[in-house]
Design an enzyme around this catalytic site. Structure first.
Site, PDB file in Angstrom:
ATOM      1  N   PHE A  39       0.629  -1.246   0.123  1.00 47.29           N
ATOM      2  CA  PHE A  39      -0.124   0.007  -0.064  1.00 47.29           C
ATOM      3  C   PHE A  39       0.834   1.098  -0.140  1.00 47.29           C
ATOM      4  O   PHE A  39       0.225   2.360  -0.465  1.00 47.29           O
ATOM      5  CB  PHE A  39      -0.691   0.156   1.337  1.00 47.29           C
ATOM      6  CG  PHE A  39      -1.924  -0.803   1.322  1.00 47.29           C
ATOM      7  CD1 PHE A  39      -3.180  -0.598   0.936  1.00 47.29           C
ATOM      8  CD2 PHE A  39      -1.734  -2.146   2.142  1.00 47.29           C
ATOM      9  CE1 PHE A  39      -4.008  -1.637   0.959  1.00 47.29           C
ATOM     10  CE2 PHE A  39      -2.455  -3.229   2.108  1.00 47.29           C
ATOM     11  CZ  PHE A  39      -3.829  -3.071   1.542  1.00 47.29           C
ATOM     12  N   GLY A  40       1.979   1.196   0.482  1.00 52.51           N
ATOM     13  CA  GLY A  40       2.711   2.328   0.824  1.00 52.51           C
ATOM     14  C   GLY A  40       3.837   2.063   1.951  1.00 52.51           C
ATOM     15  O   GLY A  40       3.764   1.003   2.320  1.00 52.51           O
TER      16      GLY A  40
ATOM     17  N   ASP B 156      -3.859 -13.090   1.657  1.00 50.95           N
ATOM     18  CA  ASP B 156      -2.388 -13.614   1.376  1.00 50.95           C
ATOM     19  C   ASP B 156      -1.729 -13.984   2.275  1.00 50.95           C
ATOM     20  O   ASP B 156      -1.040 -13.080   3.079  1.00 50.95           O
ATOM     21  CB  ASP B 156      -1.957 -12.161   0.409  1.00 50.95           C
ATOM     22  CG  ASP B 156      -0.854 -12.321  -0.115  1.00 50.95           C
ATOM     23  OD1 ASP B 156      -0.309 -13.427  -0.051  1.00 50.95           O
ATOM     24  OD2 ASP B 156      -0.462 -11.387  -0.772  1.00 50.95           O
TER      25      ASP B 156
END
Ligand SMILES: *[C@@H]1O[C@H](CO)[C@@H](O)[C@H](O)[C@H]1NC(C)=O
Ligand SMILES: *[C@@H]1O[C@H](CO)[C@@H](O)[C@H](O)[C@H]1NC(C)=O
Ligand SMILES: *[C@@H]1O[C@H](CO)[C@@H](O)[C@H](O)[C@H]1NC(C)=O
Ligand SMILES: *[C@@H]1O[C@H](CO)[C@@H](O)[C@H](O)[C@H]1NC(C)=O
Length: 751
Positions: free
Chosen positions: A445-446, A559
């Site tokens: 995401f960052g 995940d």
């Protein structure tokens, strides 16, 4: 005067505390829903499903894998609700026939007196051995008159045996119930109603599945209470049962916690009865309420309630779904009360949503109806003193306020975002203005920052990159899903911050970072001795088990990989990023361009190849992770003498050659542990088998890992073994992963 008042008051209380109203529900072991999570206070009777009939001895048996849950079922549900009664339900066939409307074995059994005796005796023994207080025969269709005559004798003998069972004086006889079709007459064949009436305590009506998307090429009300155009409806069935002689007080109406999804021919034509092409959303078109609710929230769709049929409907893209929401359940319960039925039976409990909204609604509606009836009694009673009226009214008002309070709590809990909002200033201060020293890393995401709140609580802040289009949706998803997921082995989400166009997620801080940093580092891996690894394996197993139950397991695309397992200060593992879901695009045509979330190596073959999301997706990822934990090896490298084997093949080859110790991390020593590496490896290999049907469930995995002595089956070839040419070059590369398109969800549910 005072005496009469007391008498009336007593009878009133007796009425209010009506013990004769049945709130029953099925738990099916195939749902894999832990019995301990059932809110048994919402039920008077819990039906544990299923025991089966042995085709050679005609005795009943419980599957070995079900035994641990069934033998503790009664103890577990009565620990929350001591007055709950439990019944063992018997499927009229063998274990592999669940879901089929074929009771040929049952009819073979009732054809001969000696077979009936075997069945009956074994059923009583099984019920008593496991502490059940009753027996239930699951749905058998009416068939030939000869079969139905046998069925009559069978019920008579069963009841006789139950009454004659030697019991301690304070043990009541077993309850005997039957799951029957919605109507006693099907295709001019009829159940032996008189024998059922005489011998069964009550009948669980299968008042649903009237129209299903696997059967009908038009949309239909699958559990209609009324249907102006056909006899396929509950009201008709109930009247028919009563007309044929079964007292209303022996009928328990079925409440389905599942619906059916159709694919519309023309998505603009979505009335009831519109042309449809077949199933949608799941393999057989059946969808649990739990899953549906998630879908509705995700797509922002509000279902409509049709009061003609009494059912809810909704359209998501070109899928049309018929199901019972709160309104339908309410109407049906109130109908059952007015009709003088005995109660309702939920099929099945695990499909309710996480807040038990359907079960709570059903219970409250019955109470409301009772309250109404009580008021009527009060008004009509000539001896009613003003004093009683006043106290009754107060009592009534009190109940109402409790209900209202319950509702307030529910809506408050929904507003997770408000409860857990952080201001930008708070987060900026905590992270020292997002200083580079506080940066922990860069996720999908960052960046992720470490921080410390004013109350000294350490946090991790995920700051979504601006301009990331996926971001907002995923943030919402993650929050919506995780706000209510609380488990020791899941990283806790503390809140979000959405000020100043920021999108930040705030988590509890995990001081030891992620598992991959340890596993794949030659020096750091020394910190992870076998005991620590066993602790990690156990923690991940517990976290996953919890997720499979509480989250909408069939749809969340988790995940699970080593870098998503974070370690707390005691090196206990917690799963992070578990809520990231990306399932149905708003526009279904966009399906083929869907970005696959997941990491190559952890994705099972059915998803890579066909986009099929199986229930065993996580089990596969777990197996890969387990292999990594015992070996310290990555999935991205090739192994073997010729360096042409992927991790799974390498493990399998060594295991087959009985040299599994060559696979393990050489630093590990399991001699002082009851949990052996070799066993873990075998469990891992079972998890990564090519066919998802062959893989164990997480519950089975958990039991295999705990129970050192249980024999394990030999694993078949692992997935992706054939993805290789003779020269060893891999042909299943990343490109193939990215092209996986249609996403189907497989979900099994007996009907
Ligand atoms: C049925 O009974 C026979 C004879 O006792 C036994 O060998 C067999 O394993 C049983 N089958 C099942 C599925 O339990
Ligand atoms: C039901 O199952 C039996 C075997 O148990 C089989 O012989 C029969 O054909 C089946 N009937 C139907 C209608 O599927
Ligand atoms: C049992 O089944 C056999 C063969 O179908 C039939 O001839 C016989 O009449 C049946 N017996 C009873 C009691 O129904
Ligand atoms: C229920 O659905 C039927 C068929 O689509 C429609 O004709 C009827 O008007 C609806 N009734 C209500 C009350 O919504």
């Amino acid at each position: 005067m005072f005496k009469t008042s007391i008498l009336v008051l007593l009878s009133f209380l007796n009425f209010a505390n009506s013990q004769n109203w049945i709130r029953s529900g099925y738990w099916y072991s195939g749902s894999e829903f832990p019995v301990s999570h059932i809110n048994s206070r919402l039920f008077t009777h819990l039906v544990c499903a299923f025991a089966y009939i042995n085709s050679s001895t005609y005795e009943i048996y419980i599957k070995v894998s079900d035994e641990p849950y069934m033998s503790t079922f009664t103890e577990t549900v009565t620990s929350k609700n001591p007055s709950a009664k439990t019944l063992l339900s018997i499927w009229a066939g063998e274990a592999n026939s669940v879901g089929e409307e074929n009771s040929s074995m049952f009819f073979d059994m009732i054809n001969q007196s000696s077979h009936r005796t075997s069945f009956i005796e074994s059923s009583i023994v099984a019920a008593r051995r496991h502490g059940f207080m009753g027996l239930d025969l699951s749905y058998v269709l009416p068939t030939t008159p000869a079969n139905m005559a046998n069925m009559g004798s069978f019920f008579t003998e069963w009841r006789e045996a139950i009454n004659l069972e030697p019991r301690k004086y304070d043990t009541p006889p077993l309850i005997l119930t039957m799951g029957a079709m919605y109507s006693p007459v099907m295709d001019s064949l009829i159940y032996p109603v008189d024998d059922i009436k005489r011998n069964c305590d009550w009948v669980h009506m299968r008042s649903f599945d009237y129209h299903t998307s696997s059967k009908d090429r038009f949309t239909g009300a699958h559990a209609a209470l009324y249907d102006p155009s056909s006899n396929l409806n509950t009201d008709y069935g109930i009247n028919e049962w009563i007309r044929r002689g079964l007292p209303a007080k022996k009928l328990v109406v079925g409440l389905p916690y599942h619906g059916y999804a159709w694919t519309l021919v023309n998505s603009d034509d979505y009335a009831i009865g519109a042309p449809a092409k077949g199933m949608a959303l799941t393999k057989d078109g059946s969808v649990s309420y739990r899953y549906l609710k998630w879908q509705l929230n995700y797509h922002g769709v509000k279902p409509v309630f049709n009061s003609t049929y009494v059912g809810n409907y909704c359209k998501i893209g070109s899928s049309w779904i018929s199901f019972d929401d709160v309104e339908a359940i309410k109407t049906k319960v109130s109908y059952a009360k007015e009709k003088g039925l005995l109660g309702y039976n939920v099929f099945q409990i695990p499909n309710d949503d996480m807040d038990w909204i359907l079960s709570t609604t059903a219970q409250e509606e019955a109470n409301n109806q009772e309250n109404k009836q009580q008021l009527l009694v009060i008004v009509l009673s000539a001896t009613l003193a003003a004093m009683i009226l006043v106290s009754a009214t107060i009592c009534f008002m009190k109940r109402k306020s409790i209900i209202l309070k319950g509702k307030a709590v529910w809506s408050k809990r929904n507003k997770y975002t408000n409860q857990q909002g952080f201001t930008f200033a708070q987060i900026a201060t905590a992270t020292d203005n997002f200083s580079s020293e506080n940066k922990l890393g860069e996720g999908g995401f960052g960046p992720v920052y470490k921080g410390e709140l004013q109350n000294r609580l350490q946090i991790a802040v995920k700051r979504l990159s601006k301009g990331s289009k996926q971001g907002i949706e995923e943030l919402k998803n993650e929050l919506a899903l995780t706000a209510r997921l609380q488990h020791f082995n899941l990283v806790k989400v503390l809140g979000i911050c959405t000020e100043r166009e920021e999108q930040m997620l705030i988590y509890e801080y995990m001081p030891n970072g992620s598992l991959d940093k340890y596993l794949f580092d030659p020096v750091k891996s020394l910190c992870l001795d076998w005991q620590k690894r066993v602790q990690i394996i156990d923690g991940i197993t517990q976290g996953l088990l919890y997720l499979q139950v509480y989250s909408v397991v069939t749809i969340i695309h988790r995940d699970l990989k080593a870098s998503n397992i974070l370690l707390d200060k005691e090196m206990k593992p917690k799963i992070s990023d578990f809520g990231i879901a990306k399932v149905f695009e708003k526009d279904e045509n966009a399906a083929s361009t869907r970005r696959i979330i997941g990491t190559y190596g952890y994705i099972p073959p059915e998803y890579v190849k066909g986009g099929v999301y199986s229930r065993k997706y996580d089990v596969y990822s777990f197996g890969v992770l387990l292999l990594q934990i015992i070996s310290g090896k990555k999935t991205s490298s090739l192994y073997g003498l010729q360096k042409n084997l992927n991790l799974l093949e390498h493990a399998y080859e060594l295991w087959k050659k009985d040299s599994s110790m060559d696979f393990m991390d050489p630093m590990l020593d399991d001699s002082s542990s009851t949990c052996k590496m070799k066993r873990c490896m075998q469990v891992a290999l079972l998890c990564v088998q090519e066919r998802w049907e062959d893989r164990p469930s997480m519950l089975e995995v958990s039991s295999m890992l705990k129970n050192e002595t249980e024999n394990l089956p030999a694993p078949n070839m692992p997935a992706f073994s054939t993805c290789k040419r003779s020269d060893g070059e891999k042909i299943c590369d990343l490109m193939e992963v990215c092209s996986a398109s249609m996403l189907t969800i497989t979900q099994e549910m007996p009907r």
